[in-house]
Design a protein around this motif. Structure first.
Motif, PDB file in Angstrom:
ATOM      1  N   ASN A   1      52.655  71.895 129.938  1.00  0.00           N
ATOM      2  CA  ASN A   1      52.403  73.143 129.939  1.00  0.00           C
ATOM      3  C   ASN A   1      50.804  73.204 130.468  1.00  0.00           C
ATOM      4  O   ASN A   1      50.378  74.165 131.302  1.00  0.00           O
ATOM      5  CB  ASN A   1      52.335  73.897 128.836  1.00  0.00           C
ATOM      6  CG  ASN A   1      52.042  75.547 128.970  1.00  0.00           C
ATOM      7  OD1 ASN A   1      52.145  76.140 129.924  1.00  0.00           O
ATOM      8  ND2 ASN A   1      51.175  75.868 128.205  1.00  0.00           N
ATOM      9  N   LEU A   2      50.101  72.359 130.018  1.00  0.00           N
ATOM     10  CA  LEU A   2      48.435  72.380 130.284  1.00  0.00           C
ATOM     11  C   LEU A   2      48.032  71.373 131.182  1.00  0.00           C
ATOM     12  O   LEU A   2      46.933  71.775 132.007  1.00  0.00           O
ATOM     13  CB  LEU A   2      47.762  72.185 129.005  1.00  0.00           C
ATOM     14  CG  LEU A   2      47.838  73.086 127.815  1.00  0.00           C
ATOM     15  CD1 LEU A   2      47.052  72.752 126.640  1.00  0.00           C
ATOM     16  CD2 LEU A   2      47.380  74.390 128.019  1.00  0.00           C
ATOM     17  N   SER A   3      48.660  70.216 131.330  1.00  0.00           N
ATOM     18  CA  SER A   3      47.777  68.946 132.150  1.00  0.00           C
ATOM     19  C   SER A   3      47.949  69.102 133.725  1.00  0.00           C
ATOM     20  O   SER A   3      48.964  69.338 134.258  1.00  0.00           O
ATOM     21  CB  SER A   3      48.351  67.872 131.447  1.00  0.00           C
ATOM     22  OG  SER A   3      48.286  67.708 130.358  1.00  0.00           O
ATOM     23  N   ASP A   4      46.933  69.061 134.433  1.00  0.00           N
ATOM     24  CA  ASP A   4      47.032  68.632 135.577  1.00  0.00           C
ATOM     25  C   ASP A   4      47.323  67.397 136.104  1.00  0.00           C
ATOM     26  O   ASP A   4      47.886  66.991 137.092  1.00  0.00           O
ATOM     27  CB  ASP A   4      45.604  68.989 136.319  1.00  0.00           C
ATOM     28  CG  ASP A   4      44.968  70.530 136.128  1.00  0.00           C
ATOM     29  OD1 ASP A   4      45.786  71.406 136.430  1.00  0.00           O
ATOM     30  OD2 ASP A   4      43.856  70.666 135.414  1.00  0.00           O
ATOM     31  N   ARG A   5      46.807  66.494 135.104  1.00  0.00           N
ATOM     32  CA  ARG A   5      47.094  64.847 135.635  1.00  0.00           C
ATOM     33  C   ARG A   5      47.130  64.315 134.416  1.00  0.00           C
ATOM     34  O   ARG A   5      46.385  64.511 133.199  1.00  0.00           O
ATOM     35  CB  ARG A   5      45.992  64.391 136.195  1.00  0.00           C
ATOM     36  CG  ARG A   5      46.134  62.739 136.944  1.00  0.00           C
ATOM     37  CD  ARG A   5      45.491  62.471 138.129  1.00  0.00           C
ATOM     38  NE  ARG A   5      45.673  61.177 138.496  1.00  0.00           N
ATOM     39  CZ  ARG A   5      46.757  61.056 139.533  1.00  0.00           C
ATOM     40  NH1 ARG A   5      47.376  62.242 139.949  1.00  0.00           N
ATOM     41  NH2 ARG A   5      47.137  59.711 140.068  1.00  0.00           N
ATOM     42  N   ILE A   6      48.165  63.205 134.171  1.00  0.00           N
ATOM     43  CA  ILE A   6      48.586  62.661 132.937  1.00  0.00           C
ATOM     44  C   ILE A   6      48.157  61.184 133.029  1.00  0.00           C
ATOM     45  O   ILE A   6      48.997  60.519 134.163  1.00  0.00           O
ATOM     46  CB  ILE A   6      49.919  62.781 132.474  1.00  0.00           C
ATOM     47  CG1 ILE A   6      50.030  64.414 132.256  1.00  0.00           C
ATOM     48  CG2 ILE A   6      50.306  62.051 131.158  1.00  0.00           C
ATOM     49  CD1 ILE A   6      51.532  65.036 132.305  1.00  0.00           C
ATOM     50  N   THR A   7      47.549  60.355 132.086  1.00  0.00           N
ATOM     51  CA  THR A   7      47.494  58.946 132.143  1.00  0.00           C
ATOM     52  C   THR A   7      48.575  58.341 130.918  1.00  0.00           C
ATOM     53  O   THR A   7      48.303  58.907 129.805  1.00  0.00           O
ATOM     54  CB  THR A   7      46.291  58.464 132.075  1.00  0.00           C
ATOM     55  OG1 THR A   7      45.369  58.872 133.104  1.00  0.00           O
ATOM     56  CG2 THR A   7      46.121  56.887 131.832  1.00  0.00           C
ATOM     57  N   VAL A   8      49.337  57.566 131.158  1.00  0.00           N
ATOM     58  CA  VAL A   8      50.293  56.956 130.239  1.00  0.00           C
ATOM     59  C   VAL A   8      49.889  55.712 129.709  1.00  0.00           C
ATOM     60  O   VAL A   8      49.921  55.030 130.749  1.00  0.00           O
ATOM     61  CB  VAL A   8      51.813  56.938 130.508  1.00  0.00           C
ATOM     62  CG1 VAL A   8      52.715  56.502 129.369  1.00  0.00           C
ATOM     63  CG2 VAL A   8      52.169  58.422 131.124  1.00  0.00           C
TER      64      VAL A   8
ATOM     65  N   ILE B   1      42.415  69.581 133.466  1.00  0.00           N
ATOM     66  CA  ILE B   1      42.800  69.157 132.159  1.00  0.00           C
ATOM     67  C   ILE B   1      43.534  67.744 132.452  1.00  0.00           C
ATOM     68  O   ILE B   1      44.602  67.932 133.036  1.00  0.00           O
ATOM     69  CB  ILE B   1      43.834  70.182 131.409  1.00  0.00           C
ATOM     70  CG1 ILE B   1      42.877  71.516 131.608  1.00  0.00           C
ATOM     71  CG2 ILE B   1      44.094  69.540 130.104  1.00  0.00           C
ATOM     72  CD1 ILE B   1      43.790  72.689 130.842  1.00  0.00           C
ATOM     73  N   HIS B   2      43.063  66.630 131.708  1.00  0.00           N
ATOM     74  CA  HIS B   2      43.753  65.215 132.019  1.00  0.00           C
ATOM     75  C   HIS B   2      44.047  64.932 130.435  1.00  0.00           C
ATOM     76  O   HIS B   2      43.689  64.972 129.703  1.00  0.00           O
ATOM     77  CB  HIS B   2      42.666  64.286 132.400  1.00  0.00           C
ATOM     78  CG  HIS B   2      43.053  63.097 133.124  1.00  0.00           C
ATOM     79  ND1 HIS B   2      43.080  62.545 134.315  1.00  0.00           N
ATOM     80  CD2 HIS B   2      43.887  62.259 132.548  1.00  0.00           C
ATOM     81  CE1 HIS B   2      43.693  61.474 134.368  1.00  0.00           C
ATOM     82  NE2 HIS B   2      44.172  61.162 133.387  1.00  0.00           N
TER      83      HIS B   2
ATOM     84  N   ARG C   1      35.421  74.421 132.630  1.00  0.00           N
ATOM     85  CA  ARG C   1      35.007  73.010 132.167  1.00  0.00           C
ATOM     86  C   ARG C   1      36.172  71.839 132.592  1.00  0.00           C
ATOM     87  O   ARG C   1      37.067  72.124 132.707  1.00  0.00           O
ATOM     88  CB  ARG C   1      34.825  73.099 130.398  1.00  0.00           C
ATOM     89  CG  ARG C   1      33.856  74.255 129.943  1.00  0.00           C
ATOM     90  CD  ARG C   1      33.938  74.396 128.536  1.00  0.00           C
ATOM     91  NE  ARG C   1      33.068  75.259 128.107  1.00  0.00           N
ATOM     92  CZ  ARG C   1      33.356  76.463 128.027  1.00  0.00           C
ATOM     93  NH1 ARG C   1      34.379  76.993 128.279  1.00  0.00           N
ATOM     94  NH2 ARG C   1      32.255  77.420 127.517  1.00  0.00           N
ATOM     95  N   THR C   2      35.746  70.647 132.055  1.00  0.00           N
ATOM     96  CA  THR C   2      36.617  69.522 132.384  1.00  0.00           C
ATOM     97  C   THR C   2      37.382  69.356 130.951  1.00  0.00           C
ATOM     98  O   THR C   2      36.341  69.128 129.907  1.00  0.00           O
ATOM     99  CB  THR C   2      36.040  68.216 132.763  1.00  0.00           C
ATOM    100  OG1 THR C   2      35.683  68.689 134.154  1.00  0.00           O
ATOM    101  CG2 THR C   2      37.047  67.442 133.278  1.00  0.00           C
ATOM    102  N   ILE C   3      38.554  68.912 130.685  1.00  0.00           N
ATOM    103  CA  ILE C   3      39.254  68.359 129.348  1.00  0.00           C
ATOM    104  C   ILE C   3      39.910  67.223 129.445  1.00  0.00           C
ATOM    105  O   ILE C   3      40.688  67.232 130.539  1.00  0.00           O
ATOM    106  CB  ILE C   3      39.898  69.704 128.865  1.00  0.00           C
ATOM    107  CG1 ILE C   3      38.860  70.896 128.466  1.00  0.00           C
ATOM    108  CG2 ILE C   3      40.731  69.233 127.486  1.00  0.00           C
ATOM    109  CD1 ILE C   3      39.679  71.903 127.797  1.00  0.00           C
ATOM    110  N   LEU C   4      39.640  66.296 128.586  1.00  0.00           N
ATOM    111  CA  LEU C   4      40.327  65.159 128.381  1.00  0.00           C
ATOM    112  C   LEU C   4      40.884  65.185 127.254  1.00  0.00           C
ATOM    113  O   LEU C   4      40.215  65.297 126.294  1.00  0.00           O
ATOM    114  CB  LEU C   4      39.637  63.985 128.683  1.00  0.00           C
ATOM    115  CG  LEU C   4      40.390  62.513 128.220  1.00  0.00           C
ATOM    116  CD1 LEU C   4      41.405  62.224 129.313  1.00  0.00           C
ATOM    117  CD2 LEU C   4      39.319  61.395 128.396  1.00  0.00           C
ATOM    118  N   MET C   5      42.148  65.044 126.951  1.00  0.00           N
ATOM    119  CA  MET C   5      42.901  65.158 125.673  1.00  0.00           C
ATOM    120  C   MET C   5      43.911  64.304 125.221  1.00  0.00           C
ATOM    121  O   MET C   5      44.569  63.882 126.080  1.00  0.00           O
ATOM    122  CB  MET C   5      43.480  66.635 125.393  1.00  0.00           C
ATOM    123  CG  MET C   5      44.639  67.009 126.406  1.00  0.00           C
ATOM    124  SD  MET C   5      45.182  68.743 125.773  1.00  0.00           S
ATOM    125  CE  MET C   5      46.714  68.668 126.868  1.00  0.00           C
TER     126      MET C   5
END
Length: 249
Positions: free
Chosen positions: A211-218, A32-33, A197-201
């Protein structure tokens, strides 16, 4: 981990204004990204570039190793990359079952001819009920979508999206406008459907992101400001300055 979605040097200009500037992004399969940033950071534009609702000025997009930069949105969806929108997109006068059945018809190449009998569509019911159960709406299967709470409408939208059998979901602010109870319900749903599945949000709610993300792009001012897990990006002085400077709550 293998890379399922990759943007290279993605840029979008609008009559001299650079909304997205030379952005690179790699999304790992099965994660989850999250894509976050203060208002005006270019998140929506970047998301629309990835899902082909906008064409980039420069740069490329690869999905599962295939260059999809010039493909139309419908063709990308058929490849297994499907998006949701900020505003819930369901048919209000159809039941929960009928909404998911429409998505199943589309996936299997069925037409929506108005003269088709109701009975001819019941062969989709078992598959539709599976998707409905997956999002926790089994008790509402015969309710009209208009009768559902906002959070359950978003769950129905996810059920219809899952009926397309996507490998990757792109969720555009899935918690927007929700009460806390709905936020908790949809967060748990996203965590469940992400298991295979893979998720980008794109998401504004930072507690949800944490709570949800494995990785974050700012993003900030159309460029990548930081990337990493929540602990890394939340402690970044550049990220803190960007959010405070934008008056972000």
């Amino acid at each position: 981990m293998s890379i399922v979605l990759e943007a290279r040097g993605l840029t979008k200009e609008f009559k001299g204004f650079v909304a997205v500037n030379d952005v690179d992004l790699k999304v790992e399969k099965g994660t989850i990204h999250a894509l976050i940033g203060p208002n005006g950071a270019g998140k929506t534009t970047f998301f629309n570039l990835l899902t082909k609702f906008l064409q980039p000025t420069r740069g490329t997009i690869h999905y599962e190793g295939r260059d999809i930069t010039r493909l139309p949105p419908a063709q990308i969806a058929r490849l297994g990359m499907v998006r949701s929108f900020q505003i819930s997109a369901v048919f209000p006068d159809l039941t929960v079952l009928q909404n998911v059945r429409v998505a199943l018809q589309r996936k299997r190449g069925e037409s929506f001819d108005f003269w088709r009998s109701e009975k001819s569509l019941t062969r989709f019911d078992d598959a539709a009920r599976e998707r409905i159960e997956e999002v926790g709406l089994s008790e509402f299967v015969h309710h009209r979508a208009a009768e559902l709470s906002y959070g359950r409408k978003r769950a129905l939208e996810i059920a219809a999206t899952l009926a397309l059998e996507p490998e990757m979901l792109l969720l555009d602010e899935p918690m927007a406008g929700m009460a806390q109870e709905d936020i908790e319900r949809i967060s748990a749903l996203i965590k469940r459907v992400a298991k295979n599945r893979t998720i980008l949000m794109v998401e504004h709610n930072l507690s949800v992101v944490a709570n949800l993300s494995d990785r974050i792009t700012v993003l900030a001012r159309g460029e990548v400001l930081a990337e990493g897990d929540y602990d890394e990006v939340s402690k970044s002085p550049e990220v803190i300055e960007a959010y405070i400077g934008a008056g972000y709550d």
